[in-house]
Scaffold this active site. Structure first.
Site, PDB file in Angstrom:
ATOM      1  N   CYS A 261       0.854  -1.188   0.000  1.00 22.16           N
ATOM      2  CA  CYS A 261       0.000   0.000   0.000  1.00 22.16           C
ATOM      3  C   CYS A 261       0.889   1.237   0.000  1.00 22.16           C
ATOM      4  CB  CYS A 261      -0.895  -0.020   1.239  1.00 22.16           C
ATOM      5  SG  CYS A 261      -1.861   1.490   1.461  1.00 22.16           S
TER       6      CYS A 261
ATOM      7  N   CYS B 195       0.446   3.206   3.532  1.00 23.07           N
ATOM      8  CA  CYS B 195       0.891   2.717   4.848  1.00 23.07           C
ATOM      9  C   CYS B 195       1.934   1.614   4.764  1.00 23.07           C
ATOM     10  CB  CYS B 195      -0.310   2.230   5.672  1.00 23.07           C
ATOM     11  SG  CYS B 195      -0.968   0.635   5.121  1.00 23.07           S
TER      12      CYS B 195
ATOM     13  N   CYS C 183      -7.525  -1.162   2.013  1.00 20.82           N
ATOM     14  CA  CYS C 183      -6.376  -1.602   2.801  1.00 20.82           C
ATOM     15  C   CYS C 183      -6.816  -1.792   4.253  1.00 20.82           C
ATOM     16  CB  CYS C 183      -5.269  -0.547   2.717  1.00 20.82           C
ATOM     17  SG  CYS C 183      -3.890  -0.893   3.835  1.00 20.82           S
TER      18      CYS C 183
ATOM     19  N   CYS D 213      -4.864   0.998   6.638  1.00 23.40           N
ATOM     20  CA  CYS D 213      -5.131   2.441   6.596  1.00 23.40           C
ATOM     21  C   CYS D 213      -6.524   2.779   6.066  1.00 23.40           C
ATOM     22  CB  CYS D 213      -4.065   3.165   5.775  1.00 23.40           C
ATOM     23  SG  CYS D 213      -4.167   2.865   4.000  1.00 23.40           S
TER      24      CYS D 213
ATOM     25  N   CYS E 233      -9.338  -6.300  -8.742  1.00 25.05           N
ATOM     26  CA  CYS E 233      -9.068  -5.290  -9.763  1.00 25.05           C
ATOM     27  C   CYS E 233      -8.634  -4.018  -9.034  1.00 25.05           C
ATOM     28  CB  CYS E 233     -10.348  -5.061 -10.575  1.00 25.05           C
ATOM     29  SG  CYS E 233     -10.143  -3.919 -11.939  1.00 25.05           S
TER      30      CYS E 233
HETATM   31 FE    FE Z   1      -2.731   1.078   3.557  1.00 21.20          FE
END
Ligand code: FE
Length: 174
Positions: free
Chosen positions: A81, A84, A130, A133, A153
């Site tokens: 990510c 984060c 995510c 975060c 996706c």
């Molecule tokens: Fe994240």
């Protein structure tokens, strides 16, 4: 207030709280599920992220197909990510979906992403965020390849690709 109006008020309060919970459970206001969750204000995210990352992660935007990062990438790597750093996807589970967005048939582990029902734009879809975060990543569909049949996706512009841990680094010729 007399007893009857207090009772009516209490029933109404419980009713509206239940409606509120139903409307937002798992929805856009759901906090990230991990115990190491990262929570920041909009101002903090704006400062940290690029405008494009902010638009996707915090405003649930979508990059245009075939224009973002990694949709055509086949090299080994771990995708984290961009907000984060949580490791989300691995090249071993990446496949060419032909959609113009990087696609995986599963995340690195189930605790890396959260799923939410998304009824925006007149479609019933499952949004993925995510789990650390809460940033919007993309959607998951059930038309993916074996072994899971799922297609994650994802907007490549909110990922960063890192070397696979333990993999031999590419030799440098100087
Ligand atoms: Fe994240």
């Amino acid at each position: 207030m007399n007893k009857t109006s207090i009772a009516v008020f209490a029933v109404l309060a419980v009713f509206f709280f239940a409606v509120y919970r139903t409307a937002f459970a798992g929805g856009e206001n759901a906090p990230p599920s991990r115990s190491d969750r990262v929570v920041k204000t909009d101002a903090e995210w704006k400062q940290q992220l690029t405008a494009e990352q902010y638009r996707i992660l915090r405003d649930k935007g979508t990059e245009r197909a075939f224009t973002g990062k990694y949709w055509d990438s086949k090299e080994p790597g771990v995708y984290v990510c961009a907000a984060c750093g949580l490791e989300l996807f691995h090249s071993d589970q990446k496949f060419d979906s032909g959609t113009g967005w990087p696609s995986w048939f599963k995340p690195i582990a189930d605790d890396r992403i959260d799923e939410h029902s998304d009824v925006s734009y007149g479609m019933i879809r499952t949004e993925v965020t995510c789990a650390r975060c809460g940033g919007h990543l993309g959607h998951v569909f059930n038309d993916g390849p074996k072994p899971t049949g799922m297609r994650y996706c994802i907007n490549g512009n909110v990922l960063e690709k890192k070397p696979v841990p333990g993999a031999k680094a590419e030799e440098k010729h100087e």
